[in-house]
Design a protein around this motif. Structure first.
Motif, PDB file in Angstrom:
ATOM      1  N   SER A 116     -47.790   6.131  63.705  1.00 30.98           N
ATOM      2  CA  SER A 116     -47.780   7.470  63.122  1.00 30.98           C
ATOM      3  C   SER A 116     -46.875   8.377  63.950  1.00 30.98           C
ATOM      4  O   SER A 116     -46.891   8.349  65.184  1.00 30.98           O
ATOM      5  CB  SER A 116     -49.197   8.049  63.105  1.00 30.98           C
ATOM      6  N   ILE A 117     -46.062   9.188  63.257  1.00 28.13           N
ATOM      7  CA  ILE A 117     -45.226  10.169  63.951  1.00 28.13           C
ATOM      8  C   ILE A 117     -45.516  11.571  63.411  1.00 28.13           C
ATOM      9  O   ILE A 117     -44.638  12.426  63.363  1.00 28.13           O
ATOM     10  CB  ILE A 117     -43.727   9.835  63.840  1.00 28.13           C
ATOM     11  N   ALA A 118     -46.765  11.784  63.034  1.00 26.85           N
ATOM     12  CA  ALA A 118     -47.199  13.112  62.591  1.00 26.85           C
ATOM     13  C   ALA A 118     -47.379  13.984  63.831  1.00 26.85           C
ATOM     14  O   ALA A 118     -48.367  13.846  64.565  1.00 26.85           O
ATOM     15  CB  ALA A 118     -48.496  13.010  61.801  1.00 26.85           C
ATOM     16  N   VAL A 119     -46.426  14.856  64.073  1.00 36.15           N
ATOM     17  CA  VAL A 119     -46.407  15.656  65.291  1.00 36.15           C
ATOM     18  C   VAL A 119     -47.447  16.773  65.202  1.00 36.15           C
ATOM     19  O   VAL A 119     -47.502  17.497  64.200  1.00 36.15           O
ATOM     20  CB  VAL A 119     -45.012  16.270  65.529  1.00 36.15           C
ATOM     21  N   PRO A 120     -48.286  16.940  66.216  1.00 36.53           N
ATOM     22  CA  PRO A 120     -49.262  18.029  66.223  1.00 36.53           C
ATOM     23  C   PRO A 120     -48.600  19.394  66.067  1.00 36.53           C
ATOM     24  O   PRO A 120     -47.459  19.598  66.523  1.00 36.53           O
ATOM     25  CB  PRO A 120     -49.929  17.893  67.602  1.00 36.53           C
ATOM     26  N   LYS A 121     -49.270  20.311  65.431  1.00 39.22           N
ATOM     27  CA  LYS A 121     -48.742  21.648  65.189  1.00 39.22           C
ATOM     28  C   LYS A 121     -48.323  22.323  66.495  1.00 39.22           C
ATOM     29  O   LYS A 121     -49.043  22.273  67.479  1.00 39.22           O
ATOM     30  CB  LYS A 121     -49.797  22.507  64.477  1.00 39.22           C
ATOM     31  N   GLY A 122     -47.142  22.924  66.464  1.00 37.40           N
ATOM     32  CA  GLY A 122     -46.654  23.660  67.626  1.00 37.40           C
ATOM     33  C   GLY A 122     -45.758  22.850  68.548  1.00 37.40           C
ATOM     34  O   GLY A 122     -45.128  23.411  69.442  1.00 37.40           O
ATOM     35  N   LEU A 123     -45.695  21.535  68.330  1.00 45.26           N
ATOM     36  CA  LEU A 123     -44.843  20.688  69.166  1.00 45.26           C
ATOM     37  C   LEU A 123     -43.559  20.328  68.416  1.00 45.26           C
ATOM     38  O   LEU A 123     -43.540  20.241  67.192  1.00 45.26           O
ATOM     39  CB  LEU A 123     -45.581  19.421  69.581  1.00 45.26           C
ATOM     40  N   GLY A 124     -42.497  20.094  69.159  1.00 39.85           N
ATOM     41  CA  GLY A 124     -41.201  19.804  68.569  1.00 39.85           C
ATOM     42  C   GLY A 124     -41.065  18.381  68.067  1.00 39.85           C
ATOM     43  O   GLY A 124     -41.862  17.494  68.404  1.00 39.85           O
ATOM     44  N   GLY A 125     -39.999  18.168  67.279  1.00 37.06           N
ATOM     45  CA  GLY A 125     -39.740  16.846  66.723  1.00 37.06           C
ATOM     46  C   GLY A 125     -39.467  15.788  67.764  1.00 37.06           C
ATOM     47  O   GLY A 125     -39.590  14.594  67.494  1.00 37.06           O
ATOM     48  N   TRP A 126     -39.092  16.203  68.977  1.00 37.84           N
ATOM     49  CA  TRP A 126     -38.838  15.233  70.051  1.00 37.84           C
ATOM     50  C   TRP A 126     -40.076  14.406  70.373  1.00 37.84           C
ATOM     51  O   TRP A 126     -39.970  13.303  70.920  1.00 37.84           O
ATOM     52  CB  TRP A 126     -38.357  15.948  71.316  1.00 37.84           C
ATOM     53  N   ARG A 127     -41.257  14.916  70.005  1.00 35.55           N
ATOM     54  CA  ARG A 127     -42.491  14.178  70.275  1.00 35.55           C
ATOM     55  C   ARG A 127     -42.555  12.863  69.498  1.00 35.55           C
ATOM     56  O   ARG A 127     -43.275  11.942  69.878  1.00 35.55           O
ATOM     57  CB  ARG A 127     -43.705  15.028  69.906  1.00 35.55           C
ATOM     58  N   LYS A 128     -41.786  12.779  68.404  1.00 34.24           N
ATOM     59  CA  LYS A 128     -41.838  11.570  67.577  1.00 34.24           C
ATOM     60  C   LYS A 128     -41.440  10.330  68.366  1.00 34.24           C
ATOM     61  O   LYS A 128     -42.068   9.274  68.250  1.00 34.24           O
ATOM     62  CB  LYS A 128     -40.939  11.730  66.347  1.00 34.24           C
ATOM     63  N   SER A 129     -40.378  10.441  69.154  1.00 34.48           N
ATOM     64  CA  SER A 129     -39.937   9.286  69.940  1.00 34.48           C
ATOM     65  C   SER A 129     -40.992   8.904  70.970  1.00 34.48           C
ATOM     66  O   SER A 129     -41.222   7.716  71.235  1.00 34.48           O
ATOM     67  CB  SER A 129     -38.602   9.581  70.627  1.00 34.48           C
ATOM     68  N   CYS A 130     -41.646   9.907  71.548  1.00 35.33           N
ATOM     69  CA  CYS A 130     -42.719   9.625  72.513  1.00 35.33           C
ATOM     70  C   CYS A 130     -43.878   8.898  71.842  1.00 35.33           C
ATOM     71  O   CYS A 130     -44.446   7.957  72.409  1.00 35.33           O
ATOM     72  CB  CYS A 130     -43.240  10.928  73.127  1.00 35.33           C
ATOM     73  N   MET A 131     -44.229   9.342  70.633  1.00 35.09           N
ATOM     74  CA  MET A 131     -45.354   8.726  69.927  1.00 35.09           C
ATOM     75  C   MET A 131     -45.066   7.260  69.616  1.00 35.09           C
ATOM     76  O   MET A 131     -45.959   6.415  69.677  1.00 35.09           O
ATOM     77  CB  MET A 131     -45.656   9.517  68.652  1.00 35.09           C
ATOM     78  N   MET A 132     -43.802   6.953  69.318  1.00 40.20           N
ATOM     79  CA  MET A 132     -43.426   5.559  69.071  1.00 40.20           C
ATOM     80  C   MET A 132     -43.596   4.729  70.342  1.00 40.20           C
ATOM     81  O   MET A 132     -44.212   3.649  70.328  1.00 40.20           O
ATOM     82  CB  MET A 132     -41.976   5.500  68.598  1.00 40.20           C
ATOM     83  N   VAL A 133     -43.064   5.246  71.449  1.00 39.43           N
ATOM     84  CA  VAL A 133     -43.147   4.511  72.718  1.00 39.43           C
ATOM     85  C   VAL A 133     -44.597   4.386  73.174  1.00 39.43           C
ATOM     86  O   VAL A 133     -45.017   3.318  73.651  1.00 39.43           O
ATOM     87  CB  VAL A 133     -42.297   5.202  73.796  1.00 39.43           C
ATOM     88  N   GLU A 134     -45.357   5.446  73.037  1.00 33.08           N
ATOM     89  CA  GLU A 134     -46.757   5.404  73.467  1.00 33.08           C
ATOM     90  C   GLU A 134     -47.563   4.389  72.659  1.00 33.08           C
ATOM     91  O   GLU A 134     -48.438   3.705  73.199  1.00 33.08           O
ATOM     92  CB  GLU A 134     -47.359   6.809  73.355  1.00 33.08           C
ATOM     93  N   HIS A 135     -47.250   4.273  71.368  1.00 35.91           N
ATOM     94  CA  HIS A 135     -47.902   3.253  70.536  1.00 35.91           C
ATOM     95  C   HIS A 135     -47.544   1.862  71.038  1.00 35.91           C
ATOM     96  O   HIS A 135     -48.419   0.990  71.173  1.00 35.91           O
ATOM     97  CB  HIS A 135     -47.457   3.425  69.080  1.00 35.91           C
ATOM     98  N   PHE A 136     -46.262   1.667  71.323  1.00 34.34           N
ATOM     99  CA  PHE A 136     -45.790   0.380  71.838  1.00 34.34           C
ATOM    100  C   PHE A 136     -46.482   0.028  73.162  1.00 34.34           C
ATOM    101  O   PHE A 136     -46.966  -1.096  73.352  1.00 34.34           O
ATOM    102  CB  PHE A 136     -44.276   0.434  72.023  1.00 34.34           C
ATOM    103  N   LEU A 137     -46.524   0.987  74.085  1.00 32.40           N
ATOM    104  CA  LEU A 137     -47.129   0.727  75.395  1.00 32.40           C
ATOM    105  C   LEU A 137     -48.626   0.465  75.269  1.00 32.40           C
ATOM    106  O   LEU A 137     -49.170  -0.418  75.948  1.00 32.40           O
ATOM    107  CB  LEU A 137     -46.872   1.913  76.332  1.00 32.40           C
TER     108      LEU A 137
END
Length: 341
Positions: A116-137
């Protein structure tokens, strides 16, 4: 054991900058693995300059050659930060044990692993890449690293680049980039010059404005330069550099960067430079989606009134109010920089 990871992000400058947290987290979590990226040809040198990237593969449009290059690298995992059906076709027959795609398009279901790359309200789109990596890790039971306050520490080169842009004495270099990255119309050269002149008058610091540009934006920069020069304001046209990587490095010289939603604005944030962004006024909140990677107290954003007819009209931004806020912001940031220095 994971020995190599491919991150796919073959599109524009701003999108690639938004992906920098991904190789950062991967390199911190897997220091002995080769972290590799697949990028647009225009980003080749810039991607090579990223301190968390070990190898770059360029999207030259030749899918057979690209597939051959992927096979030769023997990837243990592929993280599809930019998901397209073409990307799936490039990867589908490759013997990559773990392929992760975002839950975004119908072809997400062609992948075994999805995030999922549904970014929490108030956070920027850059969080999407983090969410992908965090899922992988998380899938590999690997601790998730904390994010840094600065993604590209070139402080040792700052004085060199300040000299390049002609900084003297107590001058603060205020970079301004005309034009737009496409998410909004640009501020007119006349209005941009008037804004910079007001900031210069209202701030307590000694400003020198540096006008950066690319391609046809040089004409906009020339108009702003002529108007500021006629008012006796210190301003220079940035001297062209040989490639995007050098230009990106040079932005470490900036004491502030002002622009619309452009690639250079996004690059400046890698150095944790204070940024002032001008975005479209839409209900989708581009100023949040495209917020810079700088710390929250180091960024300002302005938009015209939200609406279909008003949201793209940058002339509707209250530039008098913006100038006052930018001058105050600049004074505050300068005081902070002085205290740190």
């Amino acid at each position: 054991m994971i020995k190599s990871v491919l991150v796919i992000r073959n599109d524009k400058i701003g999108d690639f900058v938004n992906t920098w947290p991904a190789p950062y987290q991967l390199k911190q979590a897997l220091p002995h693995a080769s972290i590799e990226v697949f990028v647009d040809p225009a980003l080749k040198e810039f991607a090579k300059a990223c301190p968390y990237v070990d190898h770059v593969i360029v999207d030259n449009g030749d899918d057979k050659a690209i597939t051959k290059a992927f096979v030769a690298r023997h990837y243990d995992a592929a993280i599809v930060s930019r998901s397209q059906i073409r990307t799936y076709r490039l990867l589908r027959k490759l013997n990559i044990p773990y392929k992760l795609a975002p839950k975004l398009n119908w072809y997400q279901y062609l992948y075994r692993h999805r995030a999922s790359i549904a970014v929490p309200k108030g956070l920027g789109g850059w969080r999407k890449s983090c969410m992908m990596v965090e899922h992988f890790l998380a899938d590999h039971q690997i601790p998730i690293p904390k994010l840094p306050t600065r993604y590209w520490d070139l402080s040792h080169e700052r004085s060199m680049w300040q000299d390049y842009y002609g900084q003297q004495g107590e001058e603060r270099l205020i970079f301004a980039h005309p034009g737009t990255g496409g998410s909004a119309n640009s501020i007119s050269p006349e209005n941009f010059a008037a804004l910079l002149a007001q900031v210069d008058r209202l701030t307590n610091i000694n400003c020198k404005f540096v006008l950066t540009y690319s391609g046809q934006e040089i004409e906009l920069a020339k108009e702003i330069y002529a108007q500021l020069s006629a008012m006796g304001i210190k301003v220079v046209m940035a001297r062209p550099l040989t490639n995007l990587a050098d230009f990106a490095k040079s932005l470490v010289a900036a004491d502030m960067f002002m622009a619309g939603s452009t690639g250079p604005l996004h690059i400046a944030r890698l150095h944790n430079v204070p940024t002032v962004g001008f975005y479209a006024g839409r209900r989708s909140a581009p100023k949040v989606r495209w917020q810079t990677l700088t710390q929250s107290d180091k960024r300002l954003a302005f938009t015209p009134p939200i609406g279909r007819k008003t949201g793209r009209n940058m002339a509707l931004i209250d530039l008098d109010l913006a100038a006052k806020e930018i001058a105050s912001f600049l004074n505050t940031q300068y005081a902070k920089l002085q205290a740190v220095g």
